[in-house]
Write an enzyme that holds these catalytic residues in place. Structure first.
Site, short mmCIF file in Angstrom:
data_model
loop_
_atom_site.label_atom_id
_atom_site.label_comp_id
_atom_site.label_asym_id
_atom_site.label_seq_id
_atom_site.Cartn_x
_atom_site.Cartn_y
_atom_site.Cartn_z
N GLU A 161 0.83 -1.21 0.00
CA GLU A 161 0.00 0.00 0.00
C GLU A 161 0.86 1.25 0.00
O GLU A 161 1.62 1.48 0.96
CB GLU A 161 -0.90 0.00 1.24
CG GLU A 161 -1.82 1.21 1.30
CD GLU A 161 -2.78 1.19 2.49
OE1 GLU A 161 -2.42 0.60 3.53
OE2 GLU A 161 -3.86 1.78 2.38
N GLU B 128 -12.22 2.30 4.44
CA GLU B 128 -11.29 2.45 5.57
C GLU B 128 -11.25 3.95 5.89
O GLU B 128 -10.53 4.72 5.27
CB GLU B 128 -9.89 1.96 5.19
CG GLU B 128 -8.93 2.06 6.38
CD GLU B 128 -7.47 1.88 5.96
OE1 GLU B 128 -6.84 0.96 6.47
OE2 GLU B 128 -6.99 2.68 5.12
C1 LER Z 1 -3.73 1.40 6.24
O1 LER Z 1 -4.50 0.77 5.26
C2 LER Z 1 -3.50 2.83 5.91
O2 LER Z 1 -4.12 3.35 5.01
C3 LER Z 1 -2.50 3.60 6.65
O3 LER Z 1 -2.92 4.94 6.78
C4 LER Z 1 -2.08 3.01 7.95
O4 LER Z 1 -1.63 4.00 8.81
MN MN Z 2 -5.41 2.19 3.66
#
Ligand code: LER
Ligand code: MN
Length: 275
Positions: A152, A246
């Protein structure tokens, strides 16, 4: 397009989650709201009662689309780029334990903050090599059980390398494992990427997973991101994974997951009219 949402346990320090604590109650609510999957985060995968968890998931017919590993960094400071080789070794052991759980749950593994930060005084190329080699090892273990892993890109205020999609695509080429792809998070992309749609398109078939939050990390619909454009782009790319909410529990924990799913459904139907 299938929608999922992040669910965590009460003690997690990570704030961008609409559901925390009371897993049974939260899974029931996730299902009632119409989400089709969940993304789970555990600090220590060895402590998870897998059989009990599976019963709950089956009861609500909710697959675990992804397993987050960030709490190993947030709470135990485990990372692939720590200057101490013993910490790097412990990180690989923890990731292997996450892989065991991912195999049991048929989920993909998220490698976000567990990549760590390039430490002061360590050459960036060296830290990147530590991360690359650890991810290759995890990927090879994962491949034996058909588990995919995603890296990510995370904004500059949370880490100091792999901020945006292009940088992460270049790193992915170095990693060179077909079961490793990208997790694109609209909150981070809004800070770091010149064009959210352009970056998603460039990620192409390497895009395995998507996180959505609005520009302020509140529920989609509470900031200035254009989710119709995001979903139209994903559709045009034939993205077949989940879009996972999220976000901070904002404007409040009760309405956040409702606003998020309503916004995304409306955006999906507006996107369909563009075709
Ligand atoms: C986790 O998926 C994320 O987006 C981060 O900001 C973790 O701190
Ligand atoms: Mn994230």
């Amino acid at each position: 397009m299938r929608l999922s949402i992040v669910v965590t346990t009460a003690e997690s320090r990570f704030s961008a989650v609409a559901f925390r604590g009371d897993l049974a109650g939260n899974l029931a609510r996730v299902k009632r709201l119409g989400y089709q999957g969940v993304e789970l985060s555990f600090r220590d995968p060895k402590t998870v009662d897998v059989a009990g968890l599976k019963v709950l998931l089956e009861k609500h017919d909710l697959p675990v689309v992804a397993l987050a590993t960030g709490r190993a960094w947030g709470e135990d400071r485990l990372s692939f780029t720590d200057r101490d080789p013993a910490v790097r070794q412990r990180t690989s052991v923890r990731v292997a334990e996450y892989l065991d759980l991912a195999r049991d749950l048929n989920a993909m593994i998220i490698l976000g903050l567990i990549r760590g930060r390039i430490p002061d005084g360590v050459k960036p190329a060296v830290a990147r090599r530590w991360a690359r080699d650890a991810i290759r090892r995890a990927a090879d273990t994962g491949a034996r059980h058909d588990i995919r892993l995603v890296i990510e890109p995370i904004n500059r205020y949370e880490t100091n390398f792999l901020y945006n999609i292009d940088e992460t695509l270049a790193f992915l080429e170095e990693v060179d494992r077909p079961n490793v792809g990208i997790l694109a998070d609209t909150f981070h992309m809004n800070i770091e990427d010149a064009s959210i749609s352009g970056s998603l398109q460039r990620a192409g078939r390497s895009l395995f997973h998507v996180h959505v939050a609005d520009s302020n990390r509140w529920a989609p619909g509470c900031g200035h991101l254009d989710f119709t454009e995001v979903l139209a782009t994903l559709h045009a790319m034939r993205y077949s994974g989940y879009v996972s909410v999220e976000c901070l529990p904002k404007p409040d924990p009760e309405s956040c997951p409702r606003i998020a799913i309503a916004t995304l459904r409306k955006a999906a139907s507006l996107a369909a009219r563009r075709r």
